[in-house]
Enzyme design. Structure first.
Site, PDB file in Angstrom:
ATOM      1  CE1 TYR A  28      -6.443  -7.135 -33.577  1.00  0.00           C
ATOM      2  CE2 TYR A  28      -7.439  -5.645 -31.979  1.00  0.00           C
ATOM      3  CZ  TYR A  28      -6.316  -6.234 -32.532  1.00  0.00           C
ATOM      4  OH  TYR A  28      -5.075  -5.918 -32.053  1.00  0.00           O
ATOM      5  CB  SER A 110       1.385  -4.110 -27.845  1.00  0.00           C
ATOM      6  OG  SER A 110       1.547  -4.361 -29.216  1.00  0.00           O
ATOM      7  CD  GLN A 131       4.948  -7.346 -28.288  1.00  0.00           C
ATOM      8  OE1 GLN A 131       4.176  -6.415 -28.472  1.00  0.00           O
ATOM      9  NE2 GLN A 131       5.491  -8.021 -29.293  1.00  0.00           N
ATOM     10  CE1 TYR A 133       4.397  -9.759 -32.182  1.00  0.00           C
ATOM     11  CE2 TYR A 133       3.279  -7.641 -32.238  1.00  0.00           C
ATOM     12  CZ  TYR A 133       3.265  -9.004 -32.000  1.00  0.00           C
ATOM     13  OH  TYR A 133       2.112  -9.612 -31.590  1.00  0.00           O
ATOM     14  CB  THR A 159       6.111 -11.370 -29.241  1.00  0.00           C
ATOM     15  OG1 THR A 159       5.687 -10.792 -28.002  1.00  0.00           O
ATOM     16  CG2 THR A 159       5.047 -12.330 -29.738  1.00  0.00           C
ATOM     17  CE  LYS A 246       2.619 -12.669 -25.073  1.00  0.00           C
ATOM     18  NZ  LYS A 246       2.132 -12.631 -26.452  1.00  0.00           N
ATOM     19  CG  HIS A 270       0.069 -14.329 -30.225  1.00  0.00           C
ATOM     20  ND1 HIS A 270       1.341 -13.811 -30.270  1.00  0.00           N
ATOM     21  CD2 HIS A 270      -0.755 -13.290 -30.539  1.00  0.00           C
ATOM     22  CE1 HIS A 270       1.282 -12.530 -30.625  1.00  0.00           C
ATOM     23  NE2 HIS A 270       0.018 -12.195 -30.785  1.00  0.00           N
ATOM     24  N   GLY A 324      -5.155 -11.916 -21.011  1.00  0.00           N
ATOM     25  CA  GLY A 324      -5.191 -11.136 -22.238  1.00  0.00           C
ATOM     26  C   GLY A 324      -6.556 -10.555 -22.512  1.00  0.00           C
TER      27      GLY A 324
HETATM   28  C1  LIG Z   1      -6.520  -8.262 -29.409  1.00  0.00           C
HETATM   29  C2  LIG Z   1      -5.195  -8.887 -29.085  1.00  0.00           C
HETATM   30  C3  LIG Z   1      -4.025  -8.240 -29.462  1.00  0.00           C
HETATM   31  C4  LIG Z   1      -2.792  -8.817 -29.144  1.00  0.00           C
HETATM   32  N1  LIG Z   1      -1.653  -8.135 -29.477  1.00  0.00           N
HETATM   33  C5  LIG Z   1      -0.443  -8.644 -29.103  1.00  0.00           C
HETATM   34  C6  LIG Z   1       0.743  -7.909 -29.338  1.00  0.00           C
HETATM   35  O1  LIG Z   1       0.706  -6.814 -29.876  1.00  0.00           O
HETATM   36  N2  LIG Z   1       1.904  -8.476 -28.927  1.00  0.00           N
HETATM   37  C7  LIG Z   1       1.973  -9.705 -28.304  1.00  0.00           C
HETATM   38  O2  LIG Z   1       3.061 -10.160 -27.944  1.00  0.00           O
HETATM   39  N3  LIG Z   1       0.853 -10.399 -28.057  1.00  0.00           N
HETATM   40  C8  LIG Z   1      -0.345  -9.901 -28.418  1.00  0.00           C
HETATM   41  N4  LIG Z   1      -1.488 -10.604 -28.138  1.00  0.00           N
HETATM   42  C9  LIG Z   1      -1.391 -11.886 -27.415  1.00  0.00           C
HETATM   43  C10 LIG Z   1      -1.426 -11.668 -25.907  1.00  0.00           C
HETATM   44  O3  LIG Z   1      -0.254 -11.069 -25.431  1.00  0.00           O
HETATM   45  C11 LIG Z   1      -1.587 -12.998 -25.162  1.00  0.00           C
HETATM   46  O4  LIG Z   1      -0.613 -13.914 -25.592  1.00  0.00           O
HETATM   47  C12 LIG Z   1      -2.978 -13.621 -25.345  1.00  0.00           C
HETATM   48  O5  LIG Z   1      -3.977 -12.623 -25.419  1.00  0.00           O
HETATM   49  C13 LIG Z   1      -3.266 -14.539 -24.179  1.00  0.00           C
HETATM   50  O6  LIG Z   1      -4.411 -15.291 -24.403  1.00  0.00           O
HETATM   51  P1  LIG Z   1      -5.853 -14.893 -23.816  1.00  0.00           P
HETATM   52  O7  LIG Z   1      -6.315 -13.687 -24.554  1.00  0.00           O
HETATM   53  O8  LIG Z   1      -6.646 -16.106 -24.125  1.00  0.00           O
HETATM   54  O9  LIG Z   1      -5.695 -14.623 -22.330  1.00  0.00           O
HETATM   55  C14 LIG Z   1      -2.729 -10.052 -28.457  1.00  0.00           C
HETATM   56  C15 LIG Z   1      -3.912 -10.689 -28.096  1.00  0.00           C
HETATM   57  C16 LIG Z   1      -5.126 -10.128 -28.386  1.00  0.00           C
HETATM   58  C17 LIG Z   1      -6.384 -10.842 -27.961  1.00  0.00           C
END
Ligand SMILES: Cc1cc2nc3c(=O)[nH]c(=O)nc-3n(C[C@H](O)[C@H](O)[C@H](O)COP(=O)(O)O)c2cc1C
Length: 371
Positions: A28, A110, A131, A133, A159, A246, A270, A324
């Site tokens: 995940y 989030s 953040q 949605y 986002t 974002k 993302h 992230g």
């Molecule tokens: C497990 C996971 C959950 C995420 N959940 C959200 C979220 O709830 N809201 C959001 O805007 N981005 C979410 N993201 C995206 C992150 O904010 C971010 O854009 C991304 O992790 C950056 O890339 P990286 O993991 O390669 O550093 C999520 C990413 C991951 C890996």
């Protein structure tokens, strides 16, 4: 030796996390959209990008300090918003919040965080951005915005790259669902990872903590497809604080957002979890900066795996960056000590790269871009 002592790079954290986490949770966090070619392309682009080494400058005193909406931050990188972080380990959200407080950097909270947004803001000592949605018909969304405002949030991150949740086959194969459900396959997976399972069971099953109170409900798979630029304009009117958008990868969209009065734009794919065929985000940065001009705050996340990677994003035109999934891996690998250790590694990597590029501070990171 404690697990944290084994973390010398983000890849170390990922390797240790892979051993400790149930497959379902690891995939995940680690997984990406489709055949994951977007993730691979993003990694290859960051690897191919070079920095400009400069010599014989006194770089003995260096600062990683940055300015964010006029306020000081001790690092030019923060914590990207991620849903259900407590799946990495119990208490992960608050570990991230304490880290944000210590370094005055933003912790992205989030919509689907596993700790209530009010508690995270308190522990982060104000260093948290909410953040959002947009989902369903938007009525619940605007109530959540009001709740964040009342809690004391001053920055909202909308986002926009999830009109529908991307298909991530690695996650789907394990039957990953939020709220969390247990079937025979998951029971086997958890039995084979007893350390994670025992601590997570003792702490109680992670939940989407911003829902189920005061009638707030949320379905992760509910369509977010009804949001438009009009929704954005309504949000701009309703939100008195800073508004970051974002998940922007198109220059034309960025210009429309600027004209609609947003305060910052975040280039992001993302973490390659949405459109597999999206343009490589690091390659989009220079055009985005050129189109928006030097003064519009421009943030970046996706694919960053080291302090040197983050310096590349700054050199390409970003004002601030976010890490992230590697932060979740550090927590899974070594708890709060693991997280703090990786943070120090990232800081040191950036500081050393700055020295090698002849930089003592980040006032002009574009000097590190290839000549
Ligand atoms: C497990 C996971 C959950 C995420 N959940 C959200 C979220 O709830 N809201 C959001 O805007 N981005 C979410 N993201 C995206 C992150 O904010 C971010 O854009 C991304 O992790 C950056 O890339 P990286 O993991 O390669 O550093 C999520 C990413 C991951 C890996």
């Amino acid at each position: 030796m404690a697990a944290a002592d084994h973390i010398h790079s983000a890849e170390d954290a990922r390797r240790l996390a892979r051993r400790r986490l149930p497959w379902m949770v690891f995939d995940y966090i680690d997984g990406a959209a489709g055949r994951e070619t977007g993730a691979a392309r993003g990694r290859a682009a960051l690897d191919a990008l070079t920095l400009r080494p400069r010599i014989l400058r006194d770089v003995s005193a260096r600062s990683l300090a940055a300015t964010l909406f006029g306020a000081p931050a001790a690092r030019p990188f923060g914590i990207a918003p991620m849903g259900m972080c407590n799946l990495a380990a119990p208490g992960a959200d608050l570990m991230l919040a304490r880290l944000a407080a210590r370094h005055s950097v933003p912790h992205g909270v989030s919509t689907v965080a596993s700790t209530p947004l009010e508690r995270i803001l308190e522990v982060a000592e104000g260093n948290a951005w909410f953040q959002l949605y947009f989902s369903g018909d938007g009525s619940g969304t605007f109530r959540l915005v009001e709740r964040a405002r009342v809690a004391g949030y001053r920055t909202l991150v909308l986002t926009v790259d999830v009109p529908e949740v991307g298909r991530r086959p690695r996650e789907l194969r394990h039957g990953f669902k939020m709220p969390f459900r247990l079937g025979p396959r998951q029971v086997l997976d958890f039995a084979l990872h007893p350390r994670w399972s025992l601590s997570t069971l003792a702490a109680g099953k992670p939940q989407m903590a911003n829902f189920g109170v005061d009638g707030f409900t949320f379905d992760r798979t509910e369509s977010r497809a009804r949001a438009t630029f009009d929704t954005l304009r309504r949000l701009r009117e309703a939100w008195p604080g800073k508004l970051v958008v974002k998940g922007v990868l198109d220059v034309e969209d960025a210009l429309t957002l600027r004209d609609a009065g947003v305060d910052a734009i975040q280039v992001s794919s993302h973490g390659a979890r949405q459109l597999e065929s999206a343009p490589t985000p690091i390659d989009v940065l220079p055009a985005m900066r050129a189109a928006l001009g030097p003064d519009m705050p421009l943030f970046y996340d996706s694919g960053l795996r080291s302090g040197e990677d983050a310096l590349k994003a700054l050199a390409q035109g970003a004002d601030f960056t976010f890490f992230g999934r590697i932060l979740q891996f550090a927590i899974a690998a070594g708890g709060e000590a693991g997280l703090n250790r990786l943070w120090d590694v990232l800081s040191e990597e950036m500081s050393i790269a700055m020295a090698q590029c002849g930089l003592t501070d980040l006032s002009r990171p574009s000097a590190a871009a290839p000549a």
